[in-house]
Enzyme design. Structure first.
Site, PDB file in Angstrom:
ATOM      1  N   ALA A  23     -39.951  23.150 -30.655  1.00 50.22           N
ATOM      2  CA  ALA A  23     -40.907  22.614 -29.680  1.00 50.22           C
ATOM      3  C   ALA A  23     -41.755  21.489 -30.271  1.00 50.22           C
ATOM      4  O   ALA A  23     -42.042  20.501 -29.586  1.00 50.22           O
ATOM      5  CB  ALA A  23     -41.807  23.739 -29.170  1.00 50.22           C
ATOM      6  N   ASP A  71     -35.970  26.367 -32.045  1.00 52.94           N
ATOM      7  CA  ASP A  71     -35.174  26.697 -33.217  1.00 52.94           C
ATOM      8  C   ASP A  71     -35.339  28.187 -33.507  1.00 52.94           C
ATOM      9  O   ASP A  71     -36.455  28.699 -33.469  1.00 52.94           O
ATOM     10  CB  ASP A  71     -35.671  25.873 -34.419  1.00 52.94           C
ATOM     11  N   LYS A 119     -39.967  38.209 -22.799  1.00 55.28           N
ATOM     12  CA  LYS A 119     -40.968  37.780 -23.776  1.00 55.28           C
ATOM     13  C   LYS A 119     -41.876  36.710 -23.229  1.00 55.28           C
ATOM     14  O   LYS A 119     -41.726  35.531 -23.532  1.00 55.28           O
ATOM     15  CB  LYS A 119     -40.320  37.268 -25.057  1.00 55.28           C
ATOM     16  N   MET A 132     -47.888  28.818 -29.549  1.00 58.95           N
ATOM     17  CA  MET A 132     -48.481  30.008 -28.913  1.00 58.95           C
ATOM     18  C   MET A 132     -50.006  29.967 -28.946  1.00 58.95           C
ATOM     19  O   MET A 132     -50.655  31.007 -29.106  1.00 58.95           O
ATOM     20  CB  MET A 132     -47.995  31.292 -29.624  1.00 58.95           C
ATOM     21  N   ASP A 167     -34.040  34.605 -23.733  1.00 56.94           N
ATOM     22  CA  ASP A 167     -35.479  34.801 -23.505  1.00 56.94           C
ATOM     23  C   ASP A 167     -35.971  33.969 -22.347  1.00 56.94           C
ATOM     24  O   ASP A 167     -35.281  33.126 -21.818  1.00 56.94           O
ATOM     25  CB  ASP A 167     -36.346  34.211 -24.586  1.00 56.94           C
ATOM     26  N   PRO A 201     -36.095  22.721 -26.739  1.00 59.81           N
ATOM     27  CA  PRO A 201     -37.324  22.940 -25.983  1.00 59.81           C
ATOM     28  C   PRO A 201     -37.171  22.984 -24.463  1.00 59.81           C
ATOM     29  O   PRO A 201     -38.107  23.340 -23.766  1.00 59.81           O
ATOM     30  CB  PRO A 201     -38.196  21.754 -26.391  1.00 59.81           C
ATOM     31  N   VAL A 252       0.836  -1.202   0.000  1.00 59.33           N
ATOM     32  CA  VAL A 252       0.000   0.000   0.000  1.00 59.33           C
ATOM     33  C   VAL A 252       0.874   1.256   0.000  1.00 59.33           C
ATOM     34  O   VAL A 252       0.671   2.189  -0.771  1.00 59.33           O
ATOM     35  CB  VAL A 252      -0.942   0.003   1.228  1.00 59.33           C
TER      36      VAL A 252
HETATM   37  N1  SAH Z   1     -38.550  29.077 -31.556  1.00 52.46           N
HETATM   38  C1  SAH Z   1     -39.359  28.253 -30.699  1.00 52.46           C
HETATM   39  C2  SAH Z   1     -40.803  28.710 -30.647  1.00 52.46           C
HETATM   40  C3  SAH Z   1     -41.011  30.040 -30.018  1.00 52.46           C
HETATM   41  S1  SAH Z   1     -42.703  30.529 -29.983  1.00 52.46           S
HETATM   42  C4  SAH Z   1     -39.276  26.802 -31.166  1.00 52.46           C
HETATM   43  O1  SAH Z   1     -38.746  26.509 -32.228  1.00 52.46           O
HETATM   44  O2  SAH Z   1     -39.722  25.938 -30.408  1.00 52.46           O
HETATM   45  C5  SAH Z   1     -43.159  30.075 -28.350  1.00 52.46           C
HETATM   46  C6  SAH Z   1     -44.082  28.874 -28.344  1.00 52.46           C
HETATM   47  O3  SAH Z   1     -43.339  27.696 -28.522  1.00 52.46           O
HETATM   48  C7  SAH Z   1     -44.806  28.672 -27.034  1.00 52.46           C
HETATM   49  O4  SAH Z   1     -45.945  29.487 -26.948  1.00 52.46           O
HETATM   50  C8  SAH Z   1     -45.168  27.202 -27.137  1.00 52.46           C
HETATM   51  O5  SAH Z   1     -46.283  27.029 -27.958  1.00 52.46           O
HETATM   52  C9  SAH Z   1     -43.976  26.637 -27.862  1.00 52.46           C
HETATM   53  N2  SAH Z   1     -43.006  26.026 -26.947  1.00 52.46           N
HETATM   54  C10 SAH Z   1     -41.718  26.358 -26.779  1.00 52.46           C
HETATM   55  N3  SAH Z   1     -41.116  25.541 -25.890  1.00 52.46           N
HETATM   56  C11 SAH Z   1     -42.050  24.675 -25.506  1.00 52.46           C
HETATM   57  C12 SAH Z   1     -42.058  23.582 -24.603  1.00 52.46           C
HETATM   58  N4  SAH Z   1     -40.964  23.203 -23.928  1.00 52.46           N
HETATM   59  N5  SAH Z   1     -43.210  22.880 -24.449  1.00 52.46           N
HETATM   60  C13 SAH Z   1     -44.302  23.219 -25.129  1.00 52.46           C
HETATM   61  N6  SAH Z   1     -44.367  24.249 -25.979  1.00 52.46           N
HETATM   62  C14 SAH Z   1     -43.260  24.972 -26.170  1.00 52.46           C
END
Ligand code: SAH
Length: 462
Positions: A333, A304, A271, A384, A249, A226, A23
């Site tokens: 999303a 995205d 936002k 949204m 955001d 997401p 050791v």
């Molecule tokens: N650029 C983002 C969308 C932005 S708009 C994308 O590509 O996902 C915002 C909307 O995205 C929200 O109102 C909702 O409808 C959706 N969103 C974003 N993240 C989400 C999540 N984790 N679960 C469910 N909806 C989501």
């Protein structure tokens, strides 16, 4: 943190090792990788220790321990099988403020030796404080496999040019940019391929250049996905680690923000629906101004950047101002929600096309091409759309979809707060109200929703 990790300079370090069995031999071998002076005391020594003594690498005293052995030592390892002696040495060393480690006896250790990944001059030291040794071993194996052996060469190369780079650039930031450029590019590639002289020549040329990219600002428009940090792309992570400033955001999760370079300034531009913290044109202007001031700016957006992300508008301003930029796609999303809710967006028996639409209400209505959205054999996804849900259901029925058409709402997809509610165009509003669905939420309409019963796999912690 009970244990404070430090790296100790061993050039003038005097170590005592009490005990000379197997050791103790392992500790001695570890210490021999350093420049420390090593003295071993034990009435009897194993072959390894005897050999090291014969080779002149250590001093061995073949006798019992004496209190005087502690004189002028800074570090003591104790590895005897006499537990009373171990305690005595521990106490005596402690009284003299000498750091002591009794091997395999944590209560008698003032310091512990970490698990090491050695790519000298890069050394990674890890510890679980003795509470999770198997997990530690597992992590170490992982690191061993992802950090190439040749990182050592890069470390040595950096050391060689350290002073020259310091002399060439007067600020820490400029030096950081320069090194990042070197480590990201051709020079590092040559070092890793073993072309040392070529790499050195390139480095000299680079240092002699009048102009350096460093100091020139840039904007990276990065999709953060997401919510689940595991869904970031490698490129997103790399750029986040390079950022001077991050503008983000509401949709960007705390876990993801934690992956940004620790010293980066973080600016929140909000936002939430109808609660726009910073107006869009001010955000556009802010990004340009920050980059023109020489910053590397990461504009971090949920999902995205080019899908309902106003990414296009943001980079239009950058183009006008002559600021260079990159766009990094993210998992939108719709993809995240669909996968984690077990609802494929297309399916041979259910949907041959998929449409992404905004369900954002303006003056209590949604201005969309409803006949196109109310098609059979199609999946329609509304972003949204939570507040506009009654209008969406009403319009889809009015334009020909049966009120029995399946519909799902996915709240906070891919995160531990994910909630999924399914129903049909007639009863979904009530179900959503009962479940207390909150934003962000995504709406998926179409018969693919029925597949969730079979394909639901994601079990969140909540
Ligand atoms: N650029 C983002 C969308 C932005 S708009 C994308 O590509 O996902 C915002 C909307 O995205 C929200 O109102 C909702 O409808 C959706 N969103 C974003 N993240 C989400 C999540 N984790 N679960 C469910 N909806 C989501």
């Amino acid at each position: 943190m009970q244990y404070f990790p430090i790296f100790v300079d061993t050039t003038e370090l005097n170590c005592l090792v009490v005990g000379a069995g197997e050791v103790a031999a392992r500790k001695v071998e570890l210490l021999l990788k350093t420049s420390a002076t090593i003295m071993v005391v034990a009435p009897w020594a194993c072959d390894t220790v005897n050999r090291l003594a014969n080779e002149g690498k250590i001093t061995l005293h073949t006798r019992g321990y004496e209190a005087g052995d502690l004189v002028a030592k800074q570090l003591v390892f104790v590895a005897t099988d006499d537990s009373a002696l171990n305690v005595t040495i521990h106490q005596q060393a402690k009284a003299l403020n000498i750091l002591v480690n009794v091997v395999d006896n944590t209560p008698l250790c003032q310091f512990i030796t970490p698990s090491i990944v050695d790519r000298s001059p890069i050394i990674i030291a890890m510890s679980s404080g003795g509470v999770a040794p198997v997990l530690l071993r597992y992590l170490r194996q992982k690191l061993e496999s992802v950090i190439p052996q040749k990182v050592s060469l890069l470390g040595q190369f950096s050391e060689k040019f350290r002073d020259a780079v310091k002399a060439r650039f007067d600020s820490v930031t400029k030096r950081r940019y320069f090194w990042e450029d070197v480590l990201d590019g051709d020079v590092a590639e040559q070092v890793l391929q073993g072309n040392q002289s070529k790499a050195e020549q390139m480095m000299h040329e680079k240092l002699a250049l009048d102009e350096h990219d460093s100091g020139k600002g840039e904007v990276y428009l990065v999709g953060a996905g997401p919510g689940d940090p595991d869904l970031l792309t490698f490129r997103a992570l790399r750029l986040m680690q390079k950022a001077d400033v991050v503008v983000y955001d509401r949709l960007v999760s705390k876990e993801i923000l934690e992956l940004v370079r620790r010293d980066a300034e973080k600016i929140y531009v909000g936002k939430a629906r109808s609660l726009h913290t910073v107006p869009q044109d001010e955000i556009n202007q802010l990004l340009a101004d920050l980059a023109l001031a020489g910053n590397r700016v990461v504009r971090l957006k949920g999902g995205d950047p080019f899908i309902f992300g106003r990414g296009g508008e943001e980079i239009e301003t950058l183009v006008e101002k002559g600021v260079s930029f990159q766009v990094v796609p993210g998992i939108t999303a719709a993809s995240g929600a669909a996968s984690y809710a077990g609802i494929p967006l297309t399916h041979r028996d259910h949907a041959k096309s998929v449409v992404f639409a905004t369900g954002h209400l303006r003056d209590n209505s949604i201005d969309l091409n409803w006949p196109m959205l109310a098609q059979p054999e199609q999946t329609t996804v509304f972003y949204m759309g939570l507040t506009g849900l009654p209008v969406i259901c009403e319009k889809l029925i009015e334009h020909g979809l049966p009120d029995t058409t399946k519909i799902a709402l996915v709240q906070s997809a891919t995160t531990p707060e994910q909630k999924v509610v399914t129903g049909n165009l007639r009863d979904i509003q009530q179900r959503v109200a009962e479940a207390g669905i909150k934003p962000p939420a995504l709406i998926i309409v179409g018969s693919v929703v029925s597949l969730r019963d079979k394909l639901n796999w994601f079990k969140q912690n909540a």
